[in-house]
Design an enzyme around this catalytic site. Structure first.
Site, PDB file in Angstrom:
ATOM      1  N   SER A   1       0.276  -1.610   0.190  1.00 17.84           N
ATOM      2  CA  SER A   1       0.111  -0.001  -0.038  1.00 17.84           C
ATOM      3  C   SER A   1       1.056   1.565   0.172  1.00 17.84           C
ATOM      4  CB  SER A   1      -0.716   0.050   1.247  1.00 17.84           C
ATOM      5  OG  SER A   1      -0.199   0.209   2.465  1.00 17.84           O
TER       6      SER A   1
ATOM      7  N   HIS B   1      -5.936  -3.996  -1.571  1.00 14.86           N
ATOM      8  CA  HIS B   1      -5.587  -3.339  -2.615  1.00 14.86           C
ATOM      9  C   HIS B   1      -5.327  -3.522  -4.109  1.00 14.86           C
ATOM     10  CE1 HIS B   1      -5.209   0.302  -0.022  1.00 14.86           C
ATOM     11  NE2 HIS B   1      -4.011  -0.498   0.746  1.00 14.86           N
TER      12      HIS B   1
ATOM     13  N   LYS C   1     -12.553  -1.445  -0.059  1.00 11.17           N
ATOM     14  CA  LYS C   1     -12.042  -1.274  -0.272  1.00 11.17           C
ATOM     15  C   LYS C   1     -12.731  -0.805  -2.144  1.00 11.17           C
ATOM     16  CE  LYS C   1      -7.438  -0.962   2.785  1.00 11.17           C
ATOM     17  NZ  LYS C   1      -7.270  -1.993   3.296  1.00 11.17           N
TER      18      LYS C   1
HETATM   19  C1  LIG Z   1      -7.273  -2.320   3.918  1.00  8.31           C
HETATM   20  C2  LIG Z   1      -6.360  -3.681   4.768  1.00  8.31           C
HETATM   21  C3  LIG Z   1      -6.698  -4.967   5.497  1.00  8.31           C
HETATM   22  C4  LIG Z   1      -7.649  -5.025   5.892  1.00  8.31           C
HETATM   23  O1  LIG Z   1      -9.098  -4.407   5.517  1.00  8.31           O
HETATM   24  P1  LIG Z   1     -10.606  -4.638   6.410  1.00  8.31           P
HETATM   25  O2  LIG Z   1     -11.300  -5.273   5.869  1.00  8.31           O
HETATM   26  O3  LIG Z   1     -10.389  -2.733   6.375  1.00  8.31           O
HETATM   27  O4  LIG Z   1      -9.764  -5.170   7.869  1.00  8.31           O
HETATM   28  C5  LIG Z   1      -6.385  -6.612   5.304  1.00  8.31           C
HETATM   29  N1  LIG Z   1      -4.906  -5.957   4.545  1.00  8.31           N
HETATM   30  C6  LIG Z   1      -4.625  -5.679   4.199  1.00  8.31           C
HETATM   31  C7  LIG Z   1      -3.145  -5.275   2.493  1.00  8.31           C
HETATM   32  C8  LIG Z   1      -4.892  -4.159   3.230  1.00  8.31           C
HETATM   33  O5  LIG Z   1      -4.962  -3.108   2.906  1.00  8.31           O
END
Ligand SMILES: *Cc1c(COP(=O)(O)O)cnc(C)c1O
Length: 396
Positions: A184, A212, A243
């Site tokens: 990220s 992502h 996301k």
């Molecule tokens: C955002 C993210 C998470 C967590 O996701 P949520 O559904 O918001 O708990 C887990 N792993 C990665 C790589 C992320 O970017």
């Protein structure tokens, strides 16, 4: 008796503030989108949401959520295995598996829970987890909750991964390689084709976290497995509905059917935490239906990303090579990243500057996240503001 810890916490908070690490939250009074309104009355263009496909306030998802409320109620008041499974939960699980080309799916309240609950039911002290150093915090926590032996390899470094696989070879019964699909802070992808070759050579499973990358990466947004042509070959994929996939809430693990079935039996965040609420599940179904009908949003996101990257590089900015919708504009200096982000906000562009410990020391940057919700004029306004502020601060 609260007493002593109150002083201790106040000191801690003061230390955080002094180190410049205090996180304060800006308050938005509009729905999430390309243009948002802050409680200061300021209207800004949003370039820091994970709203990659622009679905956070999409009319079709809002409608589907309302219909879900009407047909299946508000809450489940139960975990899945007691009385918290509705027909729509099963439908959503099937649609996620279809999207990723996997055998079965299990839903969680969030991907944090999916990652937290994936290792412990599958692996014991006889096994090994070989994890990328830049993996997400939730993977790190998941690994901690499991007794398997731990190996860490340098970010996307295949020589180091092979080294660790060799080390684990003689001591581990089962091995699993674990990686984010897109990291990220840089927007880079791991070479999943090469990881797949190594996994075959050393008889290891692969887990990839597509948070992502799903909806974003690959010709049709099917994620890193599409980008590297290894669709259907991963043992475990985890992901989020928070996301690109609407930005609501919810996580999932999808993959080999025996793995998913064991998780249903033994994964603690699944067994001991409430079912996803029907409105979220209904919107999720509508979202995957949309993904199956058209790649319009993915196409727009890809063309927005290409356009933005090209213009920013032409303007002379130092940008990390990306294969996602994350664009890291390198500034190296922590203070500069904060000053620049603040000046950009004055220009109506909402972006965040990141510095140590979120990124390595001396690697401060501004991270821009592109979205299918952005129109060409939004991109131009953002690029113009970057050029103006960049010149002022002698970044370019
Ligand atoms: C955002 C993210 C998470 C967590 O996701 P949520 O559904 O918001 O708990 C887990 N792993 C990665 C790589 C992320 O970017």
């Amino acid at each position: 008796m609260y007493g002593n810890i109150k002083d201790h916490l106040s000191t801690e908070l003061a230390n955080i503030e002094e180190a410049g690490l205090f996180k304060s939250e800006r308050v938005i009074i509009s729905p999430q989108g390309a243009e948002i309104e802050l409680n200061t009355g300021q209207k800004v263009l949003n370039f820091c949401a994970n709203n990659y496909l622009g679905l956070s306030n999409h009319p079709r998802l809002v409608q589907a959520a309302k219909e879900g409320l009407d047909s299946h109620g508000f809450g489940m008041s139960s975990v899945r295995f007691i009385c918290g499974t509705q027909d729509i939960h099963k439908t959503l699980e099937r649609k996620i598996a279809e999207f990723f080309g996997t055998e079965d799916t299990i839903l969680y309240a969030a991907c944090f829970d999916a990652n937290g609950g994936v290792f412990e039911p599958l692996l014991t002290a006889d096994d090994a987890i070989i994890s990328d150093t830049l993996n997400h915090a939730s993977i790190i926590d998941g690994v901690r909750l499991c007794k398997a032996q731990r190996y860490r390899y340098k970010n996307s470094d295949m020589e180091d991964l092979e080294e660790k696989l060799k080390e684990a070879q003689s001591v581990a019964r089962f091995k699993i390689i674990v990686t984010d699909g897109v990291f990220s802070m840089d927007g880079n992808t791991p070479p999943l084709d090469k990881i797949n070759e190594l996994a075959k050579k050393y008889d290891a499973m692969i887990m990839v976290d597509e948070c992502h990358s799903a909806g974003v990466v690959g010709e049709t947004g099917r994620g890193v497995t599409e980008l590297f042509n290894v669709r259907g070959e991963m043992d475990i994929i985890t992901g989020t509905l928070g996301k690109a996939f609407g930005g609501g809430i919810g996580g999932f693990t999808t993959g080999k059917k025996e793995i998913i079935e064991i998780l249903r039996q033994r994964s603690r965040p699944y067994l001991f935490s409430n079912s996803l609420l029907p409105s979220v599940v209904s919107a999720g179904i509508a979202m995957f239906d949309m993904m199956a009908e058209t790649t319009e949003l993915q196409d727009k996101l890809h063309s927005n990303t290409d356009y933005f990257m090209e213009k920013m590089m032409a303007a002379g900015f130092d940008i990390k090579p990306t294969r996602s919708a994350i664009c890291a504009i390198m500034l190296y200096d922590a203070k500069l990243s904060q000053v620049m982000a603040s000046k950009l906000l004055d220009e109506g562009i909402y972006v965040i500057g990141f510095y140590f410990p979120v990124v390595p020391k001396g690697q401060a940057r501004i991270r821009v996240q592109l979205s299918a919700a952005h129109e060409r004029e939004h991109l131009d306004k953002c690029i113009d503001a970057f050029i103006k502020v960049g010149k002022e601060l002698e970044v370019i």
